[in-house]
Write an enzyme that holds these catalytic residues in place. Structure first.
Site, mmCIF file in Angstrom:
data_model
loop_
_atom_site.group_PDB
_atom_site.id
_atom_site.type_symbol
_atom_site.label_atom_id
_atom_site.label_comp_id
_atom_site.label_asym_id
_atom_site.label_seq_id
_atom_site.Cartn_x
_atom_site.Cartn_y
_atom_site.Cartn_z
ATOM 1 N N ASN A 47 11.105 -77.434 -42.792
ATOM 2 C CA ASN A 47 11.686 -78.771 -42.839
ATOM 3 C C ASN A 47 11.582 -79.357 -44.248
ATOM 4 O O ASN A 47 11.133 -78.692 -45.192
ATOM 5 C CB ASN A 47 11.033 -79.686 -41.794
ATOM 6 C CG ASN A 47 9.540 -79.883 -42.049
ATOM 7 O OD1 ASN A 47 9.035 -79.707 -43.166
ATOM 8 N ND2 ASN A 47 8.808 -80.250 -41.010
ATOM 9 N N HIS A 61 20.954 -75.989 -34.242
ATOM 10 C CA HIS A 61 19.738 -75.795 -35.031
ATOM 11 C C HIS A 61 19.009 -77.111 -35.285
ATOM 12 O O HIS A 61 17.790 -77.197 -35.193
ATOM 13 C CB HIS A 61 20.083 -75.169 -36.390
ATOM 14 C CG HIS A 61 20.158 -73.683 -36.367
ATOM 15 N ND1 HIS A 61 19.052 -72.875 -36.261
ATOM 16 C CD2 HIS A 61 21.220 -72.837 -36.447
ATOM 17 C CE1 HIS A 61 19.417 -71.609 -36.275
ATOM 18 N NE2 HIS A 61 20.735 -71.554 -36.381
ATOM 19 N N HIS A 112 7.103 -62.389 -88.751
ATOM 20 C CA HIS A 112 7.804 -61.413 -87.929
ATOM 21 C C HIS A 112 8.292 -60.250 -88.798
ATOM 22 O O HIS A 112 8.148 -59.067 -88.446
ATOM 23 C CB HIS A 112 9.003 -62.055 -87.222
ATOM 24 C CG HIS A 112 8.653 -62.934 -86.064
ATOM 25 N ND1 HIS A 112 7.873 -64.059 -86.197
ATOM 26 C CD2 HIS A 112 8.991 -62.844 -84.749
ATOM 27 C CE1 HIS A 112 7.747 -64.636 -85.005
ATOM 28 N NE2 HIS A 112 8.416 -63.914 -84.104
ATOM 29 N N ASP A 124 22.108 -63.773 -37.642
ATOM 30 C CA ASP A 124 20.832 -64.442 -37.392
ATOM 31 C C ASP A 124 19.781 -63.478 -36.851
ATOM 32 O O ASP A 124 18.582 -63.704 -37.033
ATOM 33 C CB ASP A 124 21.015 -65.589 -36.390
ATOM 34 C CG ASP A 124 21.663 -66.811 -37.015
ATOM 35 O OD1 ASP A 124 21.665 -66.916 -38.245
ATOM 36 O OD2 ASP A 124 22.174 -67.662 -36.257
ATOM 37 N N GLN A 165 25.834 -73.308 -34.593
ATOM 38 C CA GLN A 165 25.136 -73.723 -35.812
ATOM 39 C C GLN A 165 24.583 -75.130 -35.663
ATOM 40 O O GLN A 165 23.496 -75.445 -36.153
ATOM 41 C CB GLN A 165 26.094 -73.661 -37.004
ATOM 42 C CG GLN A 165 25.417 -73.511 -38.343
ATOM 43 C CD GLN A 165 24.659 -72.199 -38.456
ATOM 44 O OE1 GLN A 165 24.993 -71.220 -37.796
ATOM 45 N NE2 GLN A 165 23.635 -72.166 -39.278
ATOM 46 N N GLU A 169 26.410 -71.747 -46.712
ATOM 47 C CA GLU A 169 25.332 -70.820 -46.388
ATOM 48 C C GLU A 169 25.904 -69.641 -45.589
ATOM 49 O O GLU A 169 25.666 -68.471 -45.912
ATOM 50 C CB GLU A 169 24.268 -71.544 -45.561
ATOM 51 C CG GLU A 169 23.134 -70.637 -45.097
ATOM 52 C CD GLU A 169 22.205 -71.331 -44.110
ATOM 53 O OE1 GLU A 169 21.079 -70.842 -43.935
ATOM 54 O OE2 GLU A 169 22.605 -72.361 -43.514
ATOM 55 N N HIS A 170 26.632 -69.947 -44.521
ATOM 56 C CA HIS A 170 27.320 -68.934 -43.715
ATOM 57 C C HIS A 170 28.812 -69.234 -43.768
ATOM 58 O O HIS A 170 29.222 -70.362 -43.482
ATOM 59 C CB HIS A 170 26.897 -68.982 -42.243
ATOM 60 C CG HIS A 170 25.422 -68.975 -42.009
ATOM 61 N ND1 HIS A 170 24.685 -70.131 -41.869
ATOM 62 C CD2 HIS A 170 24.549 -67.943 -41.873
ATOM 63 C CE1 HIS A 170 23.417 -69.817 -41.653
ATOM 64 N NE2 HIS A 170 23.298 -68.504 -41.655
#
Length: 437
Positions: free
Chosen positions: A218, A266, A425, A366, A263, A332-333
């Site tokens: 969360n 969820h 250097h 999933d 979806q 996301e998907h």
């Protein structure tokens, strides 16, 4: 039920699309003042402080942080046989995909004795967060643990919230999934305090800190990951789950509606977005969403998500415009339900995972497609990737030059060092020029 954004007859810029497309998201900054003191307190107080916070927030306190081996064994013994079989099938498929992701070391020869080798070193110890609030997520155990194992991580700890109904230990199915994967270190801690405890550990309790924390959670878990980032590595700051669907008039409206609903169940903040060039198809999907979302046991949660500003229908002029919208949204998907879905998929450049055709729905990914379901959210798929074996590997270069190879490039190095006003250097190189080693 779904809000409609009508972009037909227009060619909106990327800037405009970022303003008008449905988007919810979470304000992690808003909870940082709450989460930062928790992280700092656990850093100082260790396991006892983490358990104090768990008792305060969730009203449950396990008798120890580390779940005893016998509790894990009991959970595995009591696991429903059908669930066990399903987990074992998913494990095999996910493991095959992630083991084949591991890259091989390779050497580039710039000259006969000038070599640069890239090798891949696994993260040593990984902390894997598995949420346990609104649902049980054994699938998240699989998606986090398997790529870490495929990469070769030396040790793993799964951190997941205790549950009052299970005697103060995590959900038995989560524990059983850990055992099936060979993970014997499970901490019964959740929330921001879990992330902090994984980052800092507790020597007195024998809780070794990790080098990297992955896994969804969360907003408080996400904020805690931001706070400890740098002390440990993190995979990403995950926001609410989301799906976008590109569909044309040839798509199956029932399939699309059910995928949008799945979806939405969820979380109340989950996003479900349909992108289509067919007004008639959009209307049919909307009607089905209205009807079918009332039938799920998670109806209240799903309908809240579907009716929120983060969800909706985007009407476009044609398929080219739909692809542009999808790339701007960076879901996301992303599901593709068009006449030639693979051709469309090849034109997508921004998505966490792409599900091609009517028989590749997000729920497949999933659980048991073999791909990973821990994916970038909130548009971050424009620049981030999902969890994979690569997440747990560090590419490291080995540079091997002998004296001649250094001589061959020495003058150029000295010239660049001089131009940058870093003479030491150049002296480092000059001292090796012309001298036998």
């Amino acid at each position: 039920m779904l809000h409609v954004t009508d972009l037909r007859g227009r060619t909106p810029s990327t800037s405009e699309l970022r303003r008008v497309l449905p988007r919810g998201g979470t304000d992690v900054n808003a909870v940082l003042p709450t989460v930062t003191p928790i992280v700092e307190a656990v850093r100082e107080g260790g396991a006892a402080t983490a358990l104090d916070y768990g008792e305060q927030f969730d009203h449950v306190r396990p008798t120890a942080v580390r779940v005893p081996a016998e509790v894990i064994q009991q959970a595995t013994d009591a696991l429903d046989s059908a669930v066990r079989d399903a987990l074992e099938v998913a494990i095999a498929r996910i493991r095959k995909v992630h083991e084949e992701q591991k890259p091989q070391s390779h050497t580039t020869r710039l000259a006969e004795t000038a070599l640069v080798t890239e090798k891949f070193i696994p993260v040593n110890r990984v902390g894997l967060y598995v949420p346990g609030g609104k649902a049980v997520y054994p699938s998240s155990v699989l998606m986090n643990v398997i790529p870490a194992q495929a990469a070769g991580a030396s040790s793993l700890v799964v951190c997941t919230p205790p549950q009052e109904e299970f005697g103060g230990w995590p959900h038995p199915t989560t524990l059983a999934a850990c055992q099936l994967l060979g993970v014997d270190e499970v901490w019964a801690v959740g929330g921001a305090q879990a992330v902090a405890l994984m980052a800092y550990g507790d020597d007195e309790c024998g809780l070794e800190p990790v080098d990297m924390v992955t896994g969804p959670g969360n907003i408080f878990v996400t904020a805690a990951k931001r706070v400890v980032n740098g002390i440990v590595g993190i995979d990403a700051e995950a926001g609410p789950s989301e799906i976008a669907v590109i569909a044309d008039e040839h798509a199956n409206a029932e399939y699309v509606a059910l995928d949008l609903i799945s979806q939405a169940e969820h979380d109340e903040q989950a996003a479900s977005v349909l992108i289509t060039d067919s007004e008639d198809f959009a209307a049919r999907v909307d009607a089905l969403v209205e009807e079918r979302s009332q039938a799920t046991i998670n109806a209240e949660r799903a309908r809240s998500a579907l009716g929120g500003k983060q969800s909706g229908i985007v009407l476009v002029s044609d398929l080219d415009a739909a692809i542009d919208v999808a790339n701007a949204y960076a879901a996301e998907h992303l599901e593709i339900h068009t006449e030639n879905p693979r051709e469309v998929a090849e034109r997508i450049i921004n998505a966490g995972a792409i599900f091609v055709g009517p028989y590749s729905p997000v729920p497949l990914g999933d659980y048991a497609a073999g791909s990973n379901h821990v994916l970038p959210t909130s548009g971050t798929a424009r620049f981030s990737a999902g969890l994979s074996t690569h997440t747990f590997l560090k590419p490291v270069n080995l540079i091997e030059y002998d004296r001649k190879a250094l001589q061959d490039i020495g003058a150029e190095i000295i010239a660049l060092a001089t131009d940058e006003q870093l003479p030491a250097h150049g002296e480092s190189i000059r001292a090796r020029m012309g001298k036998e080693s």
